[in-house]
Design an enzyme around this catalytic site. Sequence first.
Site, mmCIF file in Angstrom:
data_model
loop_
_atom_site.group_PDB
_atom_site.id
_atom_site.type_symbol
_atom_site.label_atom_id
_atom_site.label_comp_id
_atom_site.label_asym_id
_atom_site.label_seq_id
_atom_site.Cartn_x
_atom_site.Cartn_y
_atom_site.Cartn_z
ATOM 1 N N GLY A 105 0.787 -1.239 0.000
ATOM 2 C CA GLY A 105 0.000 0.000 0.000
ATOM 3 C C GLY A 105 0.811 1.277 0.000
ATOM 4 N N SER A 106 2.006 1.259 -0.607
ATOM 5 C CA SER A 106 2.783 2.505 -0.610
ATOM 6 C C SER A 106 2.149 3.549 -1.539
ATOM 7 C CB SER A 106 4.245 2.240 -0.991
ATOM 8 O OG SER A 106 4.366 1.893 -2.340
ATOM 9 N N ASN A 107 1.497 3.113 -2.606
ATOM 10 C CA ASN A 107 0.799 4.087 -3.466
ATOM 11 C C ASN A 107 -0.434 4.651 -2.763
ATOM 12 O OD1 ASN A 107 2.014 4.476 -6.281
ATOM 13 N ND2 ASN A 107 2.210 2.264 -5.947
ATOM 14 N N ILE A 115 -7.689 -9.604 -11.170
ATOM 15 C CA ILE A 115 -8.159 -8.983 -12.409
ATOM 16 C C ILE A 115 -9.610 -8.542 -12.212
ATOM 17 C CG2 ILE A 115 -8.718 -9.451 -14.830
ATOM 18 C CD1 ILE A 115 -6.226 -11.263 -14.885
ATOM 19 N N ASN A 155 -5.401 2.727 -12.650
ATOM 20 C CA ASN A 155 -4.423 1.741 -12.174
ATOM 21 C C ASN A 155 -3.033 2.347 -12.338
ATOM 22 O OD1 ASN A 155 -3.372 -0.839 -11.347
ATOM 23 N ND2 ASN A 155 -2.891 -1.265 -13.500
ATOM 24 N N HIS A 192 0.929 1.115 -13.025
ATOM 25 C CA HIS A 192 1.662 -0.065 -13.484
ATOM 26 C C HIS A 192 3.145 0.301 -13.618
ATOM 27 C CE1 HIS A 192 2.330 -3.856 -15.531
ATOM 28 N NE2 HIS A 192 3.041 -3.202 -16.424
ATOM 29 N N THR A 227 -9.536 -0.516 -18.455
ATOM 30 C CA THR A 227 -10.469 -1.061 -19.443
ATOM 31 C C THR A 227 -10.336 -2.575 -19.400
ATOM 32 O OG1 THR A 227 -8.765 -0.831 -21.125
ATOM 33 C CG2 THR A 227 -10.382 0.950 -20.988
ATOM 34 N N GLN A 280 8.842 7.301 -8.544
ATOM 35 C CA GLN A 280 8.069 8.046 -9.550
ATOM 36 C C GLN A 280 6.583 7.708 -9.464
ATOM 37 O OE1 GLN A 280 9.479 10.506 -11.184
ATOM 38 N NE2 GLN A 280 11.303 9.917 -10.025
ATOM 39 N N GLU A 281 6.271 6.453 -9.130
ATOM 40 C CA GLU A 281 4.862 6.088 -8.944
ATOM 41 C C GLU A 281 4.235 6.992 -7.893
ATOM 42 O OE1 GLU A 281 3.951 1.928 -8.390
ATOM 43 O OE2 GLU A 281 5.761 1.311 -9.438
HETATM 44 C C1 GRF Z 1 3.385 -1.023 -7.587
HETATM 45 O O1 GRF Z 1 4.643 -1.259 -8.157
HETATM 46 C C2 GRF Z 1 2.351 -0.796 -8.651
HETATM 47 O O2 GRF Z 1 2.881 -0.173 -9.786
HETATM 48 C C3 GRF Z 1 1.932 -2.203 -8.988
HETATM 49 O O3 GRF Z 1 1.932 -2.881 -7.763
HETATM 50 C C4 GRF Z 1 2.843 -2.239 -6.866
HETATM 51 C C5 GRF Z 1 2.058 -1.876 -5.660
HETATM 52 O O4 GRF Z 1 2.849 -1.335 -4.644
HETATM 53 N N1 GRF Z 1 0.655 -2.210 -9.645
HETATM 54 P P1 GRF Z 1 2.177 -0.722 -3.363
HETATM 55 O O5 GRF Z 1 1.263 -1.786 -2.762
HETATM 56 O O6 GRF Z 1 1.394 0.498 -3.783
HETATM 57 O O7 GRF Z 1 3.313 -0.384 -2.447
#
Ligand code: GRF
Length: 224
Positions: free
Chosen positions: A19-21, A103, A118, A120, A152, A184-185
């Site tokens: 869950g870092s994002n 999915i 999403n 990626h 999609t 970068q994410e």
């Molecule tokens: C990230 O690398 C994201 O791009 C991919 O899964 C990973 C999730 O990381 N879809 P986190 O759980 O958000 O740390």
Amino acid sequence: MPTRRAVPLRIAVLASGRGSNLQAVIDAIDAGRIHATIVAVISNKRDAAALERARKHGLADIFVDPKPFAGRPDGREAYDRTLLELLHRHEAELVLLAGYMKIVTNVLIEAYANRMMNIHPSLLPAFPGLDVQKKAIDWGCKLAGCTVHFVTEGVDEGPIILQAAVPVLDGDIPDTLAARILEQEHRIYPRAVELFAEGRLRVEGRRVFIDGGKPLGDALLCPF
Ligand code: GRF
């Protein structure tokens, strides 16, 4: 010009892992960069660290056990119908997949068309799917990166919202490249959500235009 919404955008996050994002989006909201509120964090993994992060921030954390749905011919759709009910109950306007390792079916995709994103860890359309940092290294790519896109039906195929590129260095192994991409994410996912909340994303076919953005500037965030 960015438009300030009267009420905060209601976001739900689907996550299966660390869950870092999710954290990056929480931090951007807390810092006042995104006018939004996270109404639910939903996971298919009971012990997902993402759920722990949600609890820590006082957000609704919801585990939906996939087991009762397994083995049913319509199991994946039935699971998503359960999620859809939850999303409706929480009045989610935008859904973020953030490391969600399942999915999603048309049940969710159609209900949240152009309202589900999403992230990626590759420069799509190169390397959809899994283990993409290793694939970028093995291919000898000089650039790798990440992509935020609308969801999609085809996995990792939806209209691209933002991308960021990083170099692939000679000594890279998948973990070192993944860490460079992850930084970068954490920049571009909150930024994409911010643009959505401001009503600045316009989808035309496969392309996403950023209203009021600088030509190229907003869409290409290349750190070197
Ligand atoms: C990230 O690398 C994201 O791009 C991919 O899964 C990973 C999730 O990381 N879809 P986190 O759980 O958000 O740390």
